[in-house]
Design a protein around this motif. Structure first.
Motif, PDB file in Angstrom:
ATOM      1  N   GLU A 145       0.894  -1.203  -0.065  1.00 33.30           N
ATOM      2  CA  GLU A 145       0.073  -0.141   0.138  1.00 33.30           C
ATOM      3  C   GLU A 145       0.943   1.385   0.060  1.00 33.30           C
ATOM      4  O   GLU A 145       2.060   1.186   0.552  1.00 33.30           O
ATOM      5  N   GLU A 146       0.571   2.199  -0.859  1.00 34.98           N
ATOM      6  CA  GLU A 146       1.072   3.446  -0.655  1.00 34.98           C
ATOM      7  C   GLU A 146       0.520   4.315   0.415  1.00 34.98           C
ATOM      8  O   GLU A 146      -0.558   4.722   0.513  1.00 34.98           O
ATOM      9  N   ILE A 147       1.437   4.638   1.419  1.00 33.54           N
ATOM     10  CA  ILE A 147       0.617   5.298   2.562  1.00 33.54           C
ATOM     11  C   ILE A 147       0.890   6.979   2.315  1.00 33.54           C
ATOM     12  O   ILE A 147       1.790   7.529   1.957  1.00 33.54           O
ATOM     13  N   ARG A 148      -0.299   7.631   2.531  1.00 35.94           N
ATOM     14  CA  ARG A 148      -0.461   9.365   2.513  1.00 35.94           C
ATOM     15  C   ARG A 148      -0.182   9.581   3.681  1.00 35.94           C
ATOM     16  O   ARG A 148      -0.034   9.119   4.814  1.00 35.94           O
ATOM     17  N   GLU A 149      -0.251  11.220   3.612  1.00 37.12           N
ATOM     18  CA  GLU A 149      -0.351  11.953   4.982  1.00 37.12           C
ATOM     19  C   GLU A 149      -1.585  11.422   5.701  1.00 37.12           C
ATOM     20  O   GLU A 149      -2.471  11.322   5.375  1.00 37.12           O
ATOM     21  N   ASN A 150      -1.315  11.498   7.084  1.00 39.15           N
ATOM     22  CA  ASN A 150      -2.423  11.323   8.132  1.00 39.15           C
ATOM     23  C   ASN A 150      -3.138  10.068   7.838  1.00 39.15           C
ATOM     24  O   ASN A 150      -4.163   9.978   8.214  1.00 39.15           O
ATOM     25  N   HIS A 151      -2.394   9.184   7.618  1.00 38.68           N
ATOM     26  CA  HIS A 151      -3.006   7.945   7.563  1.00 38.68           C
ATOM     27  C   HIS A 151      -2.948   7.084   8.869  1.00 38.68           C
ATOM     28  O   HIS A 151      -2.324   7.624   9.940  1.00 38.68           O
ATOM     29  N   ARG A 152      -3.890   6.279   9.138  1.00 38.20           N
ATOM     30  CA  ARG A 152      -4.525   5.798  10.629  1.00 38.20           C
ATOM     31  C   ARG A 152      -3.201   5.234  11.355  1.00 38.20           C
ATOM     32  O   ARG A 152      -3.084   5.121  12.419  1.00 38.20           O
ATOM     33  N   THR A 153      -2.237   4.667  10.551  1.00 35.33           N
ATOM     34  CA  THR A 153      -0.971   4.176  11.226  1.00 35.33           C
ATOM     35  C   THR A 153      -0.059   5.234  11.454  1.00 35.33           C
ATOM     36  O   THR A 153       0.905   4.732  12.236  1.00 35.33           O
ATOM     37  N   ARG A 154      -0.291   6.515  11.174  1.00 34.85           N
ATOM     38  CA  ARG A 154       0.711   7.432  11.662  1.00 34.85           C
ATOM     39  C   ARG A 154       2.278   6.989  10.968  1.00 34.85           C
ATOM     40  O   ARG A 154       3.263   7.578  11.623  1.00 34.85           O
ATOM     41  N   LYS A 197       5.028   7.362   8.300  1.00 32.15           N
ATOM     42  CA  LYS A 197       5.621   8.369   6.990  1.00 32.15           C
ATOM     43  C   LYS A 197       5.196   7.964   5.773  1.00 32.15           C
ATOM     44  O   LYS A 197       5.115   7.007   5.618  1.00 32.15           O
ATOM     45  N   PRO A 198       4.886   9.272   5.155  1.00 31.17           N
ATOM     46  CA  PRO A 198       4.333   8.694   3.722  1.00 31.17           C
ATOM     47  C   PRO A 198       5.397   7.754   2.965  1.00 31.17           C
ATOM     48  O   PRO A 198       6.718   8.099   3.212  1.00 31.17           O
ATOM     49  N   GLY A 199       4.951   6.901   2.183  1.00 33.17           N
ATOM     50  CA  GLY A 199       5.848   6.112   1.342  1.00 33.17           C
ATOM     51  C   GLY A 199       5.233   4.830   0.989  1.00 33.17           C
ATOM     52  O   GLY A 199       4.081   4.597   1.223  1.00 33.17           O
ATOM     53  N   ARG A 200       6.063   3.877   0.499  1.00 34.34           N
ATOM     54  CA  ARG A 200       5.473   2.677  -0.217  1.00 34.34           C
ATOM     55  C   ARG A 200       5.726   1.572   1.185  1.00 34.34           C
ATOM     56  O   ARG A 200       6.718   1.583   1.665  1.00 34.34           O
ATOM     57  N   TRP A 253       3.514  -3.246   9.429  1.00 34.05           N
ATOM     58  CA  TRP A 253       3.661  -2.488   8.509  1.00 34.05           C
ATOM     59  C   TRP A 253       5.449  -2.273   8.289  1.00 34.05           C
ATOM     60  O   TRP A 253       6.002  -1.868   9.188  1.00 34.05           O
ATOM     61  N   LEU A 254       5.937  -2.688   7.202  1.00 35.08           N
ATOM     62  CA  LEU A 254       7.153  -2.553   6.871  1.00 35.08           C
ATOM     63  C   LEU A 254       7.418  -1.759   5.709  1.00 35.08           C
ATOM     64  O   LEU A 254       6.791  -1.995   4.582  1.00 35.08           O
ATOM     65  N   PRO A 255       8.785  -1.155   5.462  1.00 32.10           N
ATOM     66  CA  PRO A 255       8.904  -0.375   4.151  1.00 32.10           C
ATOM     67  C   PRO A 255       9.325  -1.012   3.259  1.00 32.10           C
ATOM     68  O   PRO A 255       9.787  -2.358   3.234  1.00 32.10           O
ATOM     69  N   SER A 256       8.646  -0.780   2.139  1.00 27.74           N
ATOM     70  CA  SER A 256       8.978  -1.744   0.685  1.00 27.74           C
ATOM     71  C   SER A 256      10.389  -1.572   0.506  1.00 27.74           C
ATOM     72  O   SER A 256      11.058  -0.526   0.406  1.00 27.74           O
ATOM     73  N   ALA A 257      11.152  -2.937   0.085  1.00 25.09           N
ATOM     74  CA  ALA A 257      12.455  -2.888  -0.059  1.00 25.09           C
ATOM     75  C   ALA A 257      12.603  -2.090  -1.306  1.00 25.09           C
ATOM     76  O   ALA A 257      13.789  -1.707  -1.644  1.00 25.09           O
ATOM     77  N   LEU A 258      11.787  -2.099  -2.399  1.00 27.16           N
ATOM     78  CA  LEU A 258      11.908  -1.378  -3.655  1.00 27.16           C
ATOM     79  C   LEU A 258      12.024  -0.004  -3.528  1.00 27.16           C
ATOM     80  O   LEU A 258      12.491   0.506  -4.460  1.00 27.16           O
TER      81      LEU A 258
END
Length: 651
Positions: free
Chosen positions: A423-432, A434-437, A505-510
């Motif tokens: 998932e692409e996380i935007r600003e103010n996401h429920r998980t708090r 940082k924006p990113g993949r 939730w983990l950052p995408s390695a790509l």
């Protein structure tokens, strides 16, 4: 003539003189007589005060001189007398003129005077100066108009009136903006339409009016509904409006949209909670980091010594059993420290690209064995799911921990669903986050679930719902620490009777440029060292230094022990045959990194292994410097030596 006729009539009354004195004494009213033609025939003190004329200069003059030029041109004086004659009374308010030309606002009454035969003989005229009252009324009127304009121009508050039954009777711009209704479509409607269906069913509108009517005021926050059906959080005040006699007339209602304020307060509360949690983590991290070094030194000495003793002891089964038990206890102590370090975000991580579907499939048999045949494992991964950036071994441990937790929540069996989705996380996401993949690894069970109070504490260190001796309370904190140290987050969702879902939730390695791709298979074993090496071993802890030297000598190497960085540099200078350095990092006066820099400045290609008890290295530490974590055993030490020697080529 008129005066004589009136006086003749008064003479027939015993109190006629008193009556004349009474009229003369009145100063708040101008009371005087007019003849049939409208000429002044008498003049009292009130008339002198209002009009400014003395009796001798006004009697015999026409009363029209008291009127304004406009009213005279309009024929108002003649109409006033004609109306009094025809209708028996003339009453009016308007501007009148004093002797000095100043105007005043007057209330005028003209009554016809008739003789006993009914013939008209003149007029009685009473004038009152209402200038001050009129000015006060106009001032009040202007004030009310200003207040009306003020209320109407307010856009941040819905301000409107209700009648006694709750029907809307006024509507300002703020009400239009907040509620969405124009005045013409809402005035006359009942205010309950702004309430949610649940509140209407519970009778909230009627309760609000009843409370306001009984105690004079009602105040509350709640959800309200706009014209388009959307809901907003509202702060509502209803004040009762009563008349001078205390009778309820209606209600004044003020509504403010506080949706943004509530959201901001919630965000602030969450930030404060996050800060408190962060401070708690930092405090535990400092405590853990402080004890981890010393504790791991002790465990290093214990494990190393036990390993050597076990190799030297005979075949006595009882002795071997006791040694194995001691080794197992030391290893459990090491695992406990690692969990505490994981929660405190101070564990050593090897961040690589991890293929989640491949990792879970490779672990399925192990997990199934751990949870037993009564629980089914279902795997659901999106096709071509991108790899995540994390520590493969720590992630494996976290996954086993979550699956075992799910087993404990389902004593009568059930299903564990392991899934992954990018998932692409935007600003103010429920998980708090940082924006990113990101990629979300979820472990969901069909167990008993948790109530809100338990859910809030679930990831706190040392909190456990398991029995004494069945849980450390560090499993979920360890997973949370792993996720956050990897740049992600652990999110728990649970409800009593509906199971629990843990989402890592983990950052995408790509999306990361600095991630080393993980090999799909096991890491190949380094080639063994088949000759004796001269190794400089450095540690400020005598127990660890003795243990390390003993392990290295048992492997067949020559050891030069040093209890400090300074001593190590002297030995290194005196012994040019040193082929490898193994040094502790946390030492007084000179750290292991500082020692490594000094040695590398003299011999850049010399293999060096840095021993650390936890993730204590500064950000600028050499990433190519080989490391070994404490506590370490002989096998780990041997593999570390093989790794650096093979990497540097044959010595």
């Amino acid at each position: 003539m008129l005066m004589e006729q009136v006086e003749a009539r008064q003479a027939g009354h015993s109190d006629g003189g008193s009556y004349r004195l009474l009229l003369e004494a009145v100063t708040d009213y101008a009371i005087y007589m007019l003849d049939l033609n409208g000429r002044v025939a008498s003049w009292n003190a009130g008339a002198r005060r209002f009009k400014g004329y003395e009796a001798d200069e006004i009697i015999g003059q026409h009363f029209s001189r008291f009127y304004t030029e406009e009213d005279r041109l309009d024929g108002l004086p003649a109409r006033a007398l004609a109306t009094a004659e025809a209708e028996g009374r003339f009453e009016n308010e308007g501007w009148r003129v004093r002797k000095d030309g100043a105007r005043f606002w007057a209330h005028v009454v003209i009554d016809p005077i008739r003789d006993p035969a009914g013939r008209l003989i003149g007029y009685a005229k009473i004038t009152r100066d209402l200038t001050e009252r009129r000015e006060a009324e106009q001032k009040l009127r202007r004030s009310l108009e200003q207040f009306r304009l003020l209320v109407q121009s307010v856009t941040d508050y819905a301000i409107y009136m209700l009648d006694r039954d709750g029907f809307i009777s006024s509507w300002n711009a703020g009400a239009e903006r907040i509620k969405g209704y124009d005045a013409e479509e809402i005035i006359g409607q009942h205010f309950s339409r702004f309430y949610t269906p649940e509140d209407r069913a519970a009778g909230e509108p009627a309760k609000a009016l009843e409370t306001a009517g009984r105690v004079g005021r009602y105040e509350k926050e709640g959800w309200r509904v706009r014209k388009d059906g959307t809901r907003f959080r509202a702060s509502v005040i209803i004040d009762a409006i009563t008349g001078d006699d205390g009778t309820l007339i209606g209600f004044a209602k003020i509504t403010r949209d506080i949706t943004e304020r509530v959201a901001a307060q919630r965000a602030l509360d969450e930030a404060r909670e996050a800060l408190a949690q962060s401070q708690k983590v930092e405090a535990i991290g400092q405590l853990t980091g402080g004890i981890a070094h010393d504790f791991n030194n002790l465990l290093t000495a214990i494990l190393g010594s036990l390993t050597l003793v076990r190799k030297r002891v005979g075949d006595d089964a009882k002795v071997l059993s006791l040694l194995d038990n001691a080794i197992h206890g030391a290893e459990r102590g090491s695992a406990l420290v690692k969990r505490m370090l994981a929660f405190a975000r101070r564990q050593e991580l090897s961040l690589v690209a991890v293929d989640l579907p491949e990792l879970v499939r490779g672990m399925k048999d192990l997990m199934q064995t751990s949870i037993g045949p009564m629980i089914t494992i279902d795997m659901r991964f999106a096709p071509d799911l991108e790899p995540v950036r994390s520590d493969r071994h720590q992630l494996e441990s976290a996954l086993v921990n979550l699956v075992v937790n799910a087993r404990d929540a389902m004593p009568n069996g059930g299903m564990v669903t392991i899934s992954g989705l990018a998932e692409e996380i935007r600003e103010n996401h429920r998980t708090r986050l940082k924006p990113g993949r990101y990629v979300c690894l979820s472990v969901a069970d069909t167990g008993a679930g948790m109530d809100k109070a338990t859910l809030l504490k679930a990831a706190e260190p040392f909190f456990t719902t398991k029995g004494i001796g069945k849980g450390t309370g560090l499993g979920l904190p360890m997973i949370q620490g792993l996720a956050e140290q990897s740049g992600g987050r652990l999110v728990l969702e649970s409800e009593l009777g509906r199971g629990t879902t843990a989402r890592i939730w983990l950052p995408s390695a790509l999306a990361s440029q600095d991630v080393v791709a993980a090999a799909s298979g096991p890491t190949p074993e380094p080639s063994p060292i088949d000759r004796r090496l001269t190794i400089l071993a450095v540690d400020d802890d005598a127990l660890v230094l003795l243990n390390t030297a003993a392990l290295l000598e048992d492997l067949g190497h020559e050891v030069l022990p040093a209890a400090s960085g300074a001593e190590a540099l002297r030995l290194f200078t005196d012994r040019p045959d040193v082929e490898l350095v193994i040094t502790d990092q946390a030492m007084p006066h000179m750290t292991g990194l500082q020692l490594a820099r000094e040695i590398r400045s003299i011999q850049p290609d010399l293999p060096i292994i840095l021993a650390t008890g936890y993730a204590e290295l500064p950000p600028d530490a050499d990433p190519d410097l080989a490391r070994i974590g404490k506590p370490y055993g002989q096998d780990e030490l041997e593999r570390a030596i093989q790794g650096v020697v093979n990497a540097r080529g044959a010595i």
